[in-house]
Design a protein around this motif. Structure first.
Motif, PDB file in Angstrom:
ATOM      1  N   GLY A 114      -3.292   7.216   0.265  1.00 29.80           N
ATOM      2  CA  GLY A 114      -4.435   7.089  -0.837  1.00 29.80           C
ATOM      3  C   GLY A 114      -3.964   6.736  -2.290  1.00 29.80           C
ATOM      4  O   GLY A 114      -2.664   6.623  -2.429  1.00 29.80           O
ATOM      5  N   LYS A 115      -4.682   6.407  -2.934  1.00 32.91           N
ATOM      6  CA  LYS A 115      -4.402   5.943  -4.357  1.00 32.91           C
ATOM      7  C   LYS A 115      -3.514   7.143  -5.228  1.00 32.91           C
ATOM      8  O   LYS A 115      -4.400   8.363  -5.382  1.00 32.91           O
ATOM      9  N   VAL A 153      -7.866   3.347   3.576  1.00 25.56           N
ATOM     10  CA  VAL A 153      -7.448   4.391   4.197  1.00 25.56           C
ATOM     11  C   VAL A 153      -8.566   5.101   5.154  1.00 25.56           C
ATOM     12  O   VAL A 153      -8.151   5.907   6.107  1.00 25.56           O
ATOM     13  N   ASP A 154      -9.634   4.311   5.018  1.00 26.82           N
ATOM     14  CA  ASP A 154     -10.836   4.675   5.967  1.00 26.82           C
ATOM     15  C   ASP A 154     -10.746   3.992   7.556  1.00 26.82           C
ATOM     16  O   ASP A 154     -11.627   4.247   8.277  1.00 26.82           O
ATOM     17  N   LEU A 155      -9.906   3.106   7.539  1.00 25.14           N
ATOM     18  CA  LEU A 155      -9.852   2.264   8.834  1.00 25.14           C
ATOM     19  C   LEU A 155      -8.987   3.225  10.038  1.00 25.14           C
ATOM     20  O   LEU A 155      -8.153   3.927   9.713  1.00 25.14           O
ATOM     21  N   SER A 166     -10.107   3.536 -12.526  1.00 22.71           N
ATOM     22  CA  SER A 166      -9.746   3.010 -11.241  1.00 22.71           C
ATOM     23  C   SER A 166     -10.659   3.511 -10.316  1.00 22.71           C
ATOM     24  O   SER A 166     -10.197   4.761  -9.954  1.00 22.71           O
ATOM     25  N   TYR A 167     -11.713   3.171  -9.935  1.00 21.01           N
ATOM     26  CA  TYR A 167     -12.709   3.996  -9.224  1.00 21.01           C
ATOM     27  C   TYR A 167     -12.181   3.734  -7.594  1.00 21.01           C
ATOM     28  O   TYR A 167     -12.384   4.768  -7.070  1.00 21.01           O
ATOM     29  N   CYS A 168     -12.140   2.690  -7.165  1.00 15.13           N
ATOM     30  CA  CYS A 168     -12.074   2.091  -5.799  1.00 15.13           C
ATOM     31  C   CYS A 168     -10.500   2.285  -5.281  1.00 15.13           C
ATOM     32  O   CYS A 168      -9.803   2.489  -6.005  1.00 15.13           O
ATOM     33  N   HIS A 191      -9.450   9.220  -3.986  1.00 17.59           N
ATOM     34  CA  HIS A 191      -9.997   8.731  -2.911  1.00 17.59           C
ATOM     35  C   HIS A 191     -10.982   9.927  -2.578  1.00 17.59           C
ATOM     36  O   HIS A 191     -12.314   9.836  -2.317  1.00 17.59           O
ATOM     37  N   ASP A 192     -10.607  11.072  -2.384  1.00 19.62           N
ATOM     38  CA  ASP A 192     -11.403  12.325  -1.648  1.00 19.62           C
ATOM     39  C   ASP A 192     -12.268  12.803  -2.962  1.00 19.62           C
ATOM     40  O   ASP A 192     -13.149  13.593  -2.488  1.00 19.62           O
TER      41      ASP A 192
END
Lengths: 96, 509
Positions: free
Chosen positions: B71-72, B95-97, B193-195, B221-222
């Motif tokens: 995650g970021k 991170v979702d892959l 920085s949203y995404c 991210h979460d």
């Protein structure tokens, strides 16, 4: 069950399952209201012939004859089928 | 035609040399703000140096392609910087892959070492420590040329396996030069920085910010869908630049409504990634009382290509937001039936930008957007976007949707996104997906799935009438299902139409 209720129930079941029969006003514009389209018109004609045992001359009728529940009832009546449009207000109390 | 010269002659070829310069000259400048605290340029550089000091031990050869997972966070960003500044290109998978997909992407990208700042799968953990002092400039060796790859991003994969898109140092430099200028990203600017770092939006939000002296405010991210968290971050860190898909901005607007507050620090609000509804647009000027609004169009492969400065009142009257003007150096062509359109009409958009990738890594398929249209010379060097656009007689271009959003209902072409947009204009509709399922009679049958606003009874008669009026009877969904559950989303926060369709196709078969 009067004709208007029968027609309304058919239209809702066939074309707009997300709408309850008691929501559909007998004068609601079925075409501009996005309930039926041109194929829907043909489906209604076939259903009328079948359900009311009458013959519809497709060349004789136009969109306006099928534009609302009231118009469909008038058409059925003019073809010699049963109709009870006077009772159409009872639609509001029809089961959904 | 493309201007292939660097934006300015003073710019060094390494995309992040300006970051190193700033860390040396003004180490106390804030670089990152995160829920765990602030990190200065000096500290971030020291963290990157610390991370790089572990590379020899791990056997990373010079120039080796790496992947950074996880995650970021300031640590993850420091690790990416360590790789980039020592001349090692970095693949950033989402991170979702699932791990099997990541494995394929690693192969396609030619990755030799998988790193992470926190334990993550099989990755070697390099946790950059926040040591004292700035240290020696990290850019001392293995400086890459402008054509060399810096980042390897991945496409969303909504239509299949994600593709690896290489982004060169030169592409990043050119883009950052444009974006920093356009959105006032420089010392003192705080950029949300949203995404995730895997998205092309991060080239603006994180890398442009660090290259030009601003501070990136990191959304974890979460917590990206927790609207109060987003609003808190913006208020606390006095964010000046917000970029987001319409869903993200919708979350912010909801939070601001609930709390009854404005976000006066925001000066630049960038809508991107999806067509914004008129509803959303009408709500923006309330809380974002001092902001300019932009509609920015681009794809991972080309980066941003068009920008339109939004005049809210005018767009509301027009009922649509134009794509706007091509960015400097961008060439855009509309193609219909294999011919380049000259004048008004609809077709598929092909673009060429100074920031674009040359092709995907590790794929030989011709069935991609970089494959040239046979026999049409004007399209050479242009990327096939698979987006449908319409050019009006005044030359204004509007996005109509994806080519894969186009279906035939009884032989008539219907664009699913256009139906979605029509439904979204209804104030009771919070979210919508329109999908086409196979139908014996009609070929395809449209199903609309609507998430209503809490506590509101949606009138589907009104929705039907709107579709019929705006798009014609053929575009009215056969069924409109109303629900309270959120619709499935892609990692970018767009409604995942493919996932919705799978649910409903199963339901009817």
């Amino acid at each position: 069950m009067n004709t208007a209720i029968t027609v309304t129930q058919f239209i809702v079941d066939e074309f707009a399952p997300d709408i309850r029969a008691d929501q559909l006003d007998p004068d609601h514009d079925l075409l501009d209201g996005g309930i039926i389209d041109s194929l829907g018109l043909l489906t209604i004609v076939a259903w009328i012939e079948d359900r009311f045992a009458v013959a519809v001359d497709a060349g004789e009728i136009g969109e306006d004859d099928l534009r609302s529940v009231r118009a469909v009832c008038s058409l059925i009546e003019s073809l010699g089928g049963p109709c009870d449009t006077a009772g159409d207000r009872s639609l509001k109390g029809a089961p959904g | 035609m493309l201007d292939m010269s660097p934006p300015t002659s003073q710019v060094a070829p390494h995309a992040l040399s300006s970051f190193v310069d700033r860390a040396m000259r003004a180490p106390a400048t804030p670089a990152l703000a995160s829920p765990d605290g602030a990190v200065t340029y000096g500290e971030l550089h020291a963290m990157a140096s610390d991370a790089a000091s572990h590379f020899a031990r791990l056997g990373l050869r010079a120039g080796a392609r790496t992947a950074v997972l996880g995650g970021k966070s300031p640590e993850t960003i420091a690790l990416v910087l360590a790789c980039l500044l020592t001349g090692r290109p970095v693949l950033l998978p989402s991170v979702d892959l699932n791990p099997a997909v990541v494995h394929i992407l690693l192969q396609h990208a030619g990755v030799e070492h998988v790193l992470a700042a926190e334990p993550f799968g099989e990755a070697d953990v390099v946790r950059p420590s926040r040591g004292a002092g700035v240290g020696e400039p990290l850019l001392s060796h293995a400086v890459p040329g402008p054509q060399d790859i810096a980042l390897m991003l991945t496409t969303s994969g909504s239509t299949g396996l994600p593709k690896v898109v290489p982004i060169t140092h030169r592409a990043i430099l050119r883009f950052a030069s444009w974006a920093s200028d356009r959105f006032d990203i420089g010392p003192g600017a705080n950029v949300l920085s949203y995404c995730g770092l895997n998205f092309d939006l991060s080239i603006l939000e994180v890398w442009t910010t660090l290259m030009h002296g601003g501070c990136a405010v990191l959304v974890a991210h979460d917590r990206a869908t927790r609207r109060e968290h987003l609003l808190d971050l913006i208020l606390r860190h006095e964010v000046n630049v917000v970029q987001g898909v319409p869903m993200a901005l919708g979350l912010l607007l909801d939070a601001a409504d609930v709390r009854g507050c404005a976000v006066p620090s925001v000066r630049h609000t960038i809508l991107t990634g999806d067509a914004a509804s008129m509803n959303l647009l009408a709500r923006l000027p309330g809380p974002f009382e001092r902001s300019e609004f932009y509609n920015v169009y681009g794809c991972t492969e080309t980066n941003d290509s068009f920008i339109h400065v939004i005049d809210v009142q005018r767009e509301l009257e027009r009922g649509a937001i134009p794509l706007g003007d091509p960015l400097p150096g961008v060439s855009a062509l509309i193609v219909r039936d294999g011919q380049v359109l000259d004048g008004a009409g609809s077709g598929e958009l092909w673009v060429s930008t100074p920031f674009q990738a040359d092709g995907y890594l590790g794929r030989r398929s011709r069935d991609d957007g970089f494959a040239q249209q046979p026999g049409v010379q004007a399209l050479e060097g242009h990327f096939r976007s698979r987006d449908l656009v319409r050019c009006d007689p005044t030359g204004m271009v509007f996005l109509e949707g994806r080519t894969d959003a186009q279906v035939k209902v009884r032989g008539v072409r219907v664009n699913l996104q256009a139906v979605e947009q029509a439904l979204l204009t209804d104030p009771d509709v919070a979210e919508v997906a329109v999908v086409a399922v196979d139908d014996e009679l009609a070929g395809k049958r449209l199903i609309g799935i609507v998430r209503r606003r809490p506590g509101i009874q949606v009138d589907t008669m009104r929705l039907r009438a709107r579709c019929a009026r705006e798009l014609g009877r053929i575009a009215v969904p056969a069924t409109i299902e109303v629900q309270d559950d959120a619709l499935p989303k892609t990692p970018t926060g767009k409604v995942d139409r493919a996932a919705v369709r799978r649910i409903f196709q199963r339901g009817v078969s």
